[in-house]
Design an enzyme around this catalytic site. Structure first.
Site, PDB file in Angstrom:
ATOM      1  N   GLY A   1      51.164 -17.857  31.353  1.00  0.00           N
ATOM      2  CA  GLY A   1      52.340 -17.478  30.570  1.00  0.00           C
ATOM      3  C   GLY A   1      53.033 -18.576  29.806  1.00  0.00           C
ATOM      4  O   GLY A   1      53.908 -18.289  28.976  1.00  0.00           O
TER       5      GLY A   1
ATOM      6  N   CYS B   1      42.365  -0.453   5.930  1.00  0.00           N
ATOM      7  CA  CYS B   1      43.236   0.612   5.411  1.00  0.00           C
ATOM      8  C   CYS B   1      44.348   0.953   6.388  1.00  0.00           C
ATOM      9  O   CYS B   1      44.367   2.032   6.981  1.00  0.00           O
ATOM     10  CB  CYS B   1      42.382   1.832   5.087  1.00  0.00           C
ATOM     11  SG  CYS B   1      41.028   1.393   4.009  1.00  0.00           S
TER      12      CYS B   1
ATOM     13  N   ARG C   1      46.626 -18.798  27.002  1.00  0.00           N
ATOM     14  CA  ARG C   1      47.089 -19.213  25.682  1.00  0.00           C
ATOM     15  C   ARG C   1      47.367 -20.713  25.588  1.00  0.00           C
ATOM     16  O   ARG C   1      47.024 -21.360  24.602  1.00  0.00           O
ATOM     17  CB  ARG C   1      48.387 -18.451  25.398  1.00  0.00           C
ATOM     18  CG  ARG C   1      48.924 -18.567  23.995  1.00  0.00           C
ATOM     19  CD  ARG C   1      50.327 -17.939  23.942  1.00  0.00           C
ATOM     20  NE  ARG C   1      50.387 -16.617  24.520  1.00  0.00           N
ATOM     21  CZ  ARG C   1      50.201 -15.480  23.840  1.00  0.00           C
ATOM     22  NH1 ARG C   1      49.972 -15.522  22.559  1.00  0.00           N
ATOM     23  NH2 ARG C   1      50.283 -14.317  24.455  1.00  0.00           N
TER      24      ARG C   1
HETATM   25  C1  LIG Z   1      46.927 -12.561  30.552  1.00  0.00           C
HETATM   26  C2  LIG Z   1      47.071 -13.121  31.905  1.00  0.00           C
HETATM   27  C3  LIG Z   1      47.153 -14.499  32.104  1.00  0.00           C
HETATM   28  C4  LIG Z   1      47.195 -15.497  30.970  1.00  0.00           C
HETATM   29  O1  LIG Z   1      48.359 -15.395  30.230  1.00  0.00           O
HETATM   30  P1  LIG Z   1      48.689 -16.526  29.136  1.00  0.00           P
HETATM   31  O2  LIG Z   1      49.990 -16.118  28.585  1.00  0.00           O
HETATM   32  O3  LIG Z   1      47.609 -16.500  28.134  1.00  0.00           O
HETATM   33  O4  LIG Z   1      48.768 -17.830  29.861  1.00  0.00           O
HETATM   34  C5  LIG Z   1      47.204 -14.963  33.392  1.00  0.00           C
HETATM   35  N1  LIG Z   1      47.183 -14.124  34.465  1.00  0.00           N
HETATM   36  C6  LIG Z   1      47.108 -12.789  34.305  1.00  0.00           C
HETATM   37  C7  LIG Z   1      47.084 -11.923  35.497  1.00  0.00           C
HETATM   38  C8  LIG Z   1      47.056 -12.242  33.036  1.00  0.00           C
HETATM   39  O5  LIG Z   1      47.004 -10.910  32.890  1.00  0.00           O
END
Ligand SMILES: *Cc1c(COP(=O)(O)O)cnc(C)c1O
Length: 421
Positions: free
Chosen positions: A239, A343, A276
């Site tokens: 996250g 489209c 990310r």
């Molecule tokens: C999507 C997800 C992540 C990664 O999230 P990022 O924002 O890309 O770091 C980690 N753990 C779980 C369970 C996820 O669904």
């Protein structure tokens, strides 16, 4: 490390000029910097070097085999959410003992395969899933390592579609209901309690939600300990946000400091699931301007990349930086919407951008390494883009451009059907 730089007016990723790359491989094209991914991975592990930890890269952010292979080489573990991702990690040489398996809808088949190869832990998201996992493990005569993904009910203050830690979200087990399920799992022969897990959302740009979630998880861990249940690890999910525009996400050093301060003297291994943050800023998406057009005073660059290639602007209204690959001082700057050929009115890559470019020019869409290619589709029967990995002055085609034959390979005509009239 900023892998993207401008030299003699031309954008480079590491040492590789992007114009020649686009000439060679065509557009639209994804390009990733191995050096940038490596630098991020090392920053993360460095920030937590004082505490036992494991970085489990969230495969869904960018599941290209060569990207996974690089992370295997760096020593990463993996966070997967499907049987397909499991096979990708294995194909890239990943060790099952470094894999955690997340996701709200694990099928029996996926559980069987994950147990067979021996993943490190299942992040269980519901009581029903726990029961199913117990039954599958029991039938196979093995013990399933589990952690419960708890939903700490904190507001991640991010886009609602990528917020996952509120009680109204589909993810995880309400934190108040977790203790009873832990008791159940601790007493079940086919389950082995390993840890606790939470992931509250994506693209977080403040530390408070992480700290709030950790506090609630630590309260649960203390309660479990009082009940005689010890954990090996605490998984804090992913996250951590990146810079798309003018965000100022916390540094990983700040993130680590905040978390380690809260953790105090606890010695459980920390697991993280960054996606990310590891790959987002390492990637660019290259697209060429096909047409310049004007409608009622509004200017458009119609480019050869579209929402089927890079969905985030259409799906979340996300901002991505857009720059011409070559500076051209003679070209006037116009305010334009950069749109694709699909489209749908939501098919745009950027709106109201000041760009000095014209038909035939190449544009780079930045911070495109995460949730870019992975969300691509064949909508409008468009072939999915090629992907290139660069390292220093070298570049490697790591996924060839799809062909129409690839697209049609799984379909067949039905026998002539009775038609009315
Ligand atoms: C999507 C997800 C992540 C990664 O999230 P990022 O924002 O890309 O770091 C980690 N753990 C779980 C369970 C996820 O669904």
């Amino acid at each position: 490390m900023n892998a993207l730089s401008r030299r003699n007016g031309e954008l480079h990723l590491e040492e590789v000029g992007l114009s020649a790359l686009a000439e060679r491989h065509g557009t639209p094209l994804y390009v990733y910097s191995a050096g940038a991914i490596e630098a991020r991975y090392r920053d993360f592990t460095e920030a937590f070097s004082g505490h036992p930890h494991r970085v489990c890269y969230a495969v869904k952010a960018n599941s290209n085999l060569a990207v996974l292979q690089l992370l295997v080489q760096l020593g990463a573990g993996f966070d997967i959410v499907s049987g397909g991702e499991l096979e990708r990690v294995l194909r890239a040489g990943g060790d099952p003992a470094g894999i955690v398996f997340s996701g709200v809808g694990k099928t029996v088949t996926e559980m069987e395969r994950a147990l067979e190869v021996g993943v490190a832990c299942f992040n269980v998201e519901s009581e029903a899933e726990l029961m199913r996992l117990e039954a599958v493990a029991d039938r196979l005569g093995v013990v399933a390592p589990v952690s419960l993904r708890v939903n700490p009910d904190v507001d991640a203050a991010t886009h609602p579609y990528i917020s996952t830690g509120l009680k109204e979200n589909k993810f995880g087990i309400a934190i108040g209901a977790a203790a009873a399920l832990y008791r159940y799992a601790a007493d079940a022969d086919a389950l082995l309690v390993k840890g606790v897990d939470c992931h509250i959302g994506s693209q977080l740009t403040r530390l408070e939600p992480f700290v709030d979630a950790l506090d609630r998880v630590l309260a649960l861990v203390a309660a479990l300990n009082r009940d005689g249940i010890e954990l090996d690890h605490i998984d804090l999910g992913g996250g951590l946000g990146v810079r798309y525009h003018d965000e100022t996400p916390p540094t990983v050093a700040d993130y680590a400091e905040a978390i380690l301060a809260r953790l105090g003297t606890r010695r459980e291994t920390l697991l993280f699931e960054p996606g990310r943050w590891l790959v987002g800023e390492a990637g660019v998406f290259l697209t060429r301007i096909e047409y310049v057009k004007e409608n009622e005073g509004r200017h458009f660059f119609v480019v050869d990349g579209a929402m089927n290639d890079l969905l985030r602007p259409a799906l979340y209204g996300s901002f991505h930086g857009i720059e011409p690959v070559m500076n051209s001082p003679e070209t006037p700057t116009t305010e334009v919407d950069v749109v694709g050929p699909v489209c749908e009115s939501s098919d745009f890559l950027g709106k109201n951008r000041m760009l000095a470019a014209t038909a035939g020019d190449l544009l780079a869409v930045t911070t495109a390494g995460a949730y870019g290619f992975g969300m691509a589709s064949n909508y409008n029967s468009r072939n999915r883009a090629a992907e290139v990995l660069v390292r220093g002055e070298h570049d490697y085609l790591v996924r060839r451009r799809e062909t129409l034959a690839d697209q049609l390979a799984l379909e067949q005509l039905a026998p002539p059907l009775p038609v009315s009239g």
